[in-house]
Design a protein around this motif. Structure first.
Motif, PDB file in Angstrom:
ATOM      1  N   MET A  31       0.833  -1.201   0.000  1.00  0.00           N
ATOM      2  CA  MET A  31       0.000   0.000   0.000  1.00  0.00           C
ATOM      3  C   MET A  31       0.870   1.254   0.000  1.00  0.00           C
ATOM      4  N   VAL A  32       1.881   1.273   0.866  1.00  0.00           N
ATOM      5  CA  VAL A  32       2.767   2.434   0.932  1.00  0.00           C
ATOM      6  C   VAL A  32       3.465   2.651  -0.407  1.00  0.00           C
ATOM      7  N   ALA A  33       3.996   1.559  -0.980  1.00  0.00           N
ATOM      8  CA  ALA A  33       4.723   1.681  -2.244  1.00  0.00           C
ATOM      9  C   ALA A  33       3.812   2.156  -3.369  1.00  0.00           C
ATOM     10  N   ASN A  34       2.594   1.638  -3.409  1.00  0.00           N
ATOM     11  CA  ASN A  34       1.690   2.006  -4.507  1.00  0.00           C
ATOM     12  C   ASN A  34       1.158   3.427  -4.358  1.00  0.00           C
ATOM     13  N   VAL A  35       0.905   3.865  -3.135  1.00  0.00           N
ATOM     14  CA  VAL A  35       0.479   5.256  -2.937  1.00  0.00           C
ATOM     15  C   VAL A  35       1.586   6.209  -3.361  1.00  0.00           C
ATOM     16  N   LEU A  36       2.828   5.849  -3.003  1.00  0.00           N
ATOM     17  CA  LEU A  36       3.943   6.725  -3.356  1.00  0.00           C
ATOM     18  C   LEU A  36       4.282   6.653  -4.839  1.00  0.00           C
ATOM     19  N   MET A  37       3.719   5.657  -5.554  1.00  0.00           N
ATOM     20  CA  MET A  37       3.893   5.621  -6.998  1.00  0.00           C
ATOM     21  C   MET A  37       3.249   6.834  -7.673  1.00  0.00           C
ATOM     22  N   LEU A  38       2.358   7.524  -6.929  1.00  0.00           N
ATOM     23  CA  LEU A  38       1.741   8.739  -7.461  1.00  0.00           C
ATOM     24  C   LEU A  38       2.701   9.924  -7.416  1.00  0.00           C
ATOM     25  N   ALA A  39       3.818   9.778  -6.708  1.00  0.00           N
ATOM     26  CA  ALA A  39       4.760  10.885  -6.567  1.00  0.00           C
ATOM     27  C   ALA A  39       5.287  11.387  -7.909  1.00  0.00           C
ATOM     28  N   ILE A  63      10.280  20.864  -4.135  1.00  0.00           N
ATOM     29  CA  ILE A  63       9.486  19.705  -4.553  1.00  0.00           C
ATOM     30  C   ILE A  63      10.391  18.557  -4.998  1.00  0.00           C
ATOM     31  N   SER A  64      11.574  18.869  -5.487  1.00  0.00           N
ATOM     32  CA  SER A  64      12.511  17.799  -5.876  1.00  0.00           C
ATOM     33  C   SER A  64      12.998  17.043  -4.653  1.00  0.00           C
ATOM     34  N   LEU A  69      12.622  12.267  -1.157  1.00  0.00           N
ATOM     35  CA  LEU A  69      12.289  11.657   0.126  1.00  0.00           C
ATOM     36  C   LEU A  69      11.210  10.595  -0.037  1.00  0.00           C
ATOM     37  N   LEU A  70      10.179  10.912  -0.829  1.00  0.00           N
ATOM     38  CA  LEU A  70       9.104   9.950  -1.064  1.00  0.00           C
ATOM     39  C   LEU A  70       9.621   8.720  -1.806  1.00  0.00           C
ATOM     40  N   PHE A  71      10.537   8.955  -2.757  1.00  0.00           N
ATOM     41  CA  PHE A  71      11.129   7.827  -3.472  1.00  0.00           C
ATOM     42  C   PHE A  71      11.919   6.932  -2.521  1.00  0.00           C
ATOM     43  N   ALA A  75      11.211   3.068  -1.892  1.00  0.00           N
ATOM     44  CA  ALA A  75      12.234   2.025  -2.048  1.00  0.00           C
ATOM     45  C   ALA A  75      12.338   1.177  -0.781  1.00  0.00           C
ATOM     46  N   PHE A  76      12.240   1.838   0.387  1.00  0.00           N
ATOM     47  CA  PHE A  76      12.278   1.090   1.647  1.00  0.00           C
ATOM     48  C   PHE A  76      11.093   0.138   1.744  1.00  0.00           C
ATOM     49  N   ALA A  77       9.899   0.583   1.353  1.00  0.00           N
ATOM     50  CA  ALA A  77       8.711  -0.280   1.384  1.00  0.00           C
ATOM     51  C   ALA A  77       8.874  -1.467   0.438  1.00  0.00           C
TER      52      ALA A  77
END
Length: 576
Positions: A31-39, A63-64, A69-71, A75-77
């Motif tokens: 879930m965490v990885a897929n939500v952050l795929m929107l980044a 924003i970069s 950070l989100l990436f 990656a950790f997830a």
């Protein structure tokens, strides 16, 4: 999955259910990885629609950094869910490997036709699927509707296009499975049949070469091999067709989505940043479905392996026998024992009743095909299809703890099988080697001097010695293995079939020593010389007991049945 999976009615499903916490954690990290795929989509929107318009370097840097950070979190997830699945696969193997080994052994022992090696292959296949990329598609697929919803939020037409291509890919996956599954299974089975056929013939290479049978058998193998190639080629052609259509749909989706976005930009309904972001987002939305298409065959193979493994674990559960006894006396009782075999309408043994006190030497004789070897397997509790009671020291033999019982039984089968390892390890039954007992067993079998002539003595690997041993020497090593550890009960099936006069004399001396030590010995033989050692004789014919009792009485009864004079045959010999 059905209720059987979740509530676990077999050891396999229960074992998987025991890891539900790990799978829930994998779902959380997914879930965490897929939500952050929107980044990346949000980053593009901000760069094209805000940064380029404002030309603010501070905003771009902010924003970069936030996106990086989100990436990192994403990656950790991804790393955590991969690590969890690998750990779960290892623990699943540790939990089930012993049970799979025991169940496969039982299946082979009970002549169920189940290949033992295939069960381990099934377990490996399940573990590899659970730790491979295929399982990620099942965790990522539920998030495809979220991505489609975001597309719809950007513009309804983009959401509709994404939904259309998602349905097309899903239909393609279903059609591909329906078209490819059956030919692939047939090709796999044909390949397995051809390999098994060839492997079986290679074990008898000397016979094939000496009698010129290779060409004839090669033709039969070639027929099986050609069938495998034909079926495999058909399955591959169908797979390539499905793959080609999948690529066509994927590339068409990318181009049409970009074209639709451009048209909306021209009409002023979408910004350029949203157009590019939407194209990336649509590709991401359809990626899990594309993964499902690619891993569907792997999933179906895993499901088939799961079903086979679940079946063998259900059919052959862990033994519940708990009876242990420090010292076996060796008393055997058979009551109404009937033994049959799969594919044979008539039983091999019929209504066998037998009382054998501890310390008795019994010779079992009879013509070929009378059921002597089957009776030997019944006596040691390894024949699968048995009705009636087989009691060892008054306890049903299947209620004994096999590990505790095995060390107190010596069994020499008609077909000798020695295993990879040293001579000492084979004699010691691959347990902890007691050198004194190994040498004592070898001396009983008349082997000690022969073994010492090998360059490495008792440490000679059977892989090296196997080519140097005669049939009689193999039989005497198997005899030494049978008498190792001073067992109370010994069942020797044709132990003198390959022995010369010296070897047979050593065998009779061994049986005499066992008799003097009060051991219970069943000696199956065609040779009348062994009868002199017997306390009792059992004569079988067509699976029925023709005569049983003290040696002199049985010999006299058989001679009388055949109209022979008692003086015509020595007291120690059975009539021919």
């Amino acid at each position: 999955m059905n209720k059987r999976f979740f509530f676990g009615r077999s050891d396999l499903t229960r074992s998987l259910w025991a890891f539900r916490r790990e799978f829930l954690m994998v779902g959380f990290y997914s879930m965490v990885a897929n939500v952050l795929m929107l980044a990346p989509t949000l980053y593009m929107l901000q760069v094209y629609d805000r940064v380029l318009a404002s030309q603010s370097e501070v905003t771009l840097v902010a924003i970069s950094l936030l996106t990086l950070l989100l990436f990192g979190v994403m990656a950790f997830a991804e790393w955590m869910r991969s690590r969890l699945l690998v750990h779960t696969g290892v623990r699943l193997d540790e939990r089930l490997s012993t049970q799979v080994f025991d169940a496969s052994f039982e299946a082979n022992l009970n002549q169920s036709g189940h290949a033992a090696a295939r069960s381990f292959g099934d377990l490996i296949q399940i573990r590899q699927f659970l730790t491979g990329n295929g399982i990620f598609a099942f965790f990522d697929a539920p998030w495809a509707p979220i991505y489609l919803a975001v597309l719809y939020f950007l513009h309804p037409w983009l959401g509709a296009i994404g939904l259309l291509f998602a349905l097309v890919q899903a239909v393609l996956a279903w059609v591909g499975h329906r078209v490819v599954a059956e030919p692939s299974e047939a090709a796999t089975k044909a390949a397995s049949d051809a390999a098994v056929f060839l492997q079986g013939k290679l074990r008898n290479a000397e016979v094939l070469e000496s009698m010129g049978m290779i060409q004839n058998l090669q033709a039969r193998w070639q027929s099986r091999h050609q069938q495998h190639l034909s079926l495999g080629g058909r399955a591959q052609r169908l797979t390539h067709h499905i793959t080609a259509w999948s690529k066509f749909i994927r590339y068409s989706q990318q181009s049409l989505a970009l074209g639709a976005g451009a048209l909306l930009v021209i009409d002023g309904q979408l910004s350029p940043g949203a157009m590019i972001a939407a194209n990336v987002l649509m590709t991401r939305a359809l990626a899990p479905i594309d993964q499902l298409v690619g891993s569907w065959r792997q999933f179906m193979s895993m499901r088939t392996a799961f079903g086979r493994l679940e079946q063998v674990l259900t059919d052959f559960p862990p033994r519940s026998a708990t009876h242990r006894q420090d010292k076996l006396a060796g008393e055997l009782t058979l009551r109404g024992v009937t033994a049959g075999a799969s594919g044979r309408p008539e039983p091999i043994l019929r209504g066998i009743d037998l009382e054998v006190p501890a310390g008795t030497v019994m010779v079992i004789a009879g013509p070929s095909g009378s059921g002597k070897s089957t009776l030997a397997r019944v006596l040691v509790g390894i024949w699968p299809q048995v009705s009636g009671d087989v009691l060892l020291d008054g306890v049903a033999i299947d209620q004994w703890d096999r590990a505790a019982l095995g060390s107190q039984i010596g069994y020499l089968p008609q077909d000798i099988e020695l295993f990879e390892g040293t001579i000492a390890e084979n004699i010691a039954r691959f347990g902890e080697i007691d050198s004194e007992q190994v040498i004592a067993a070898a001396q009983r079998a008349g082997l000690h001097e022969m073994i010492l002539r090998f360059p490495k003595g008792y440490d000679t690997p059977m892989g090296e010695a196997g080519n140097l041993l005669s049939g009689g020497q193999r039989q005497r090593i198997a005899l030494a293995r049978a008498v190792y550890g001073d067992p109370a009960l010994l069942v020797l099936d044709e132990p003198n079939a390959n022995l010369d006069d010296v070897g047979e004399a050593a065998l009779y001396q061994t049986v005499a020593q066992l008799k003097a030590a009060g051991k219970t010995v069943f000696l199956i033989t065609h040779r009348p010389g062994a009868v002199a050692l017997a306390d009792r004789v059992l004569f079988l014919k067509d699976g029925l007991v023709q005569a049983e009792g003290p040696r002199e009485a049985v010999v006299a009864a058989l001679q009388a049945q055949r109209g022979a004079q008692p003086t015509a045959t020595s007291a120690g010999a059975l009539p021919a």
